[in-house]
Design an enzyme around this catalytic site. Sequence first.
Site, PDB file in Angstrom:
ATOM      1  N   TYR A 186     140.426  52.138  89.636  1.00 36.64           N
ATOM      2  CA  TYR A 186     139.903  50.771  89.745  1.00 36.64           C
ATOM      3  C   TYR A 186     138.487  50.769  89.183  1.00 36.64           C
ATOM      4  CZ  TYR A 186     138.675  46.312  92.088  1.00 36.64           C
ATOM      5  OH  TYR A 186     138.276  45.027  92.378  1.00 36.64           O
ATOM      6  N   LYS A 234     143.023  49.463  86.892  1.00 45.21           N
ATOM      7  CA  LYS A 234     142.750  48.055  87.155  1.00 45.21           C
ATOM      8  C   LYS A 234     141.394  47.758  86.532  1.00 45.21           C
ATOM      9  CE  LYS A 234     141.858  44.639  90.773  1.00 45.21           C
ATOM     10  NZ  LYS A 234     141.782  44.355  92.226  1.00 45.21           N
TER      11      LYS A 234
END
Length: 305
Positions: free
Chosen positions: A144, A172
Amino acid sequence: MTDKTFDLGGVIVATTLAFKEDASAPAGLAVDYERYAEHCNWLIESGCRGVGPNGSLGEYSSLTDDERRKVVQTAVAAVDGRGLVIAGVHGIGWHQAKHWAELAKEDGADGILLLPPTIYRANDSEVIEHYTRVAEVGLPIMAYNNPIDTKVDLTPALLAELAKIPEVVAVKEFSGDVRRVLEIQELTDLDVIAGADDLLFETLVDGAVGWFAGYPNAFPKEAVEIYTLVTEGKITEALALYKELVAVFRWDSRVEFVQAIKLSIDIAGQSFGGRTRPPRGPLSAEHEAQVRADTERALSYLASR
């Protein structure tokens, strides 16, 4: 070794977490596991690919250890094999993140979402160790990249190093730089997952394979529709719908995103929003008015279709 072909296509919702008043609970708010289970079920029934418990939108940093684990258990039970559960396992150090990853694996999560070390601004070698150590648990990892919050930027060059770890299968992307999608794809075999709701269309058009999202908490069917239209090549139709929702989606990239998304859920007629735990307080009157206006504009358009 984890399979790099782990399929993350579709809309995975970074779930909000409902609380209920309880004077004996932290800040007088207890986790409402029953409503959380109902929310996860509703998202799956609305066509979402899966749920992501214990992200920042799920206020993981405000939970007790027992609450944090039970949230994942609740999500796994509610989804019941109908979709993916990608559990947030963020921690200040790899030893903490690895602990949460071990529990997520034990409790049935399909994969994990992992920030770089939180609070501490780690250098590249520390970031690589962080992911390497957590990868020892054996679950697929979605890295992330949120340099706005962590102050650590998972640049395409650094992701090329992390991609050498078999368990790291996706990223992400929340840097706000849509140019990175193609660069990451050029340098790595990672799946790029849209992370910022107000760059969703652009990121998907550039080749992101999934959306790990906040605003589908309030608009799950429409979120799935946008995703499906883009992946089917119906770009004009997707853009037309996205344009009507992007004003409210922009709240996903603002400091008050948790409060805003919870309010939008409530306005949209669901009971899964509500209050937030400290340090998050209520929206200012100005922000609340704007969230209401943006949400109602979106709802008005959807009702007119």
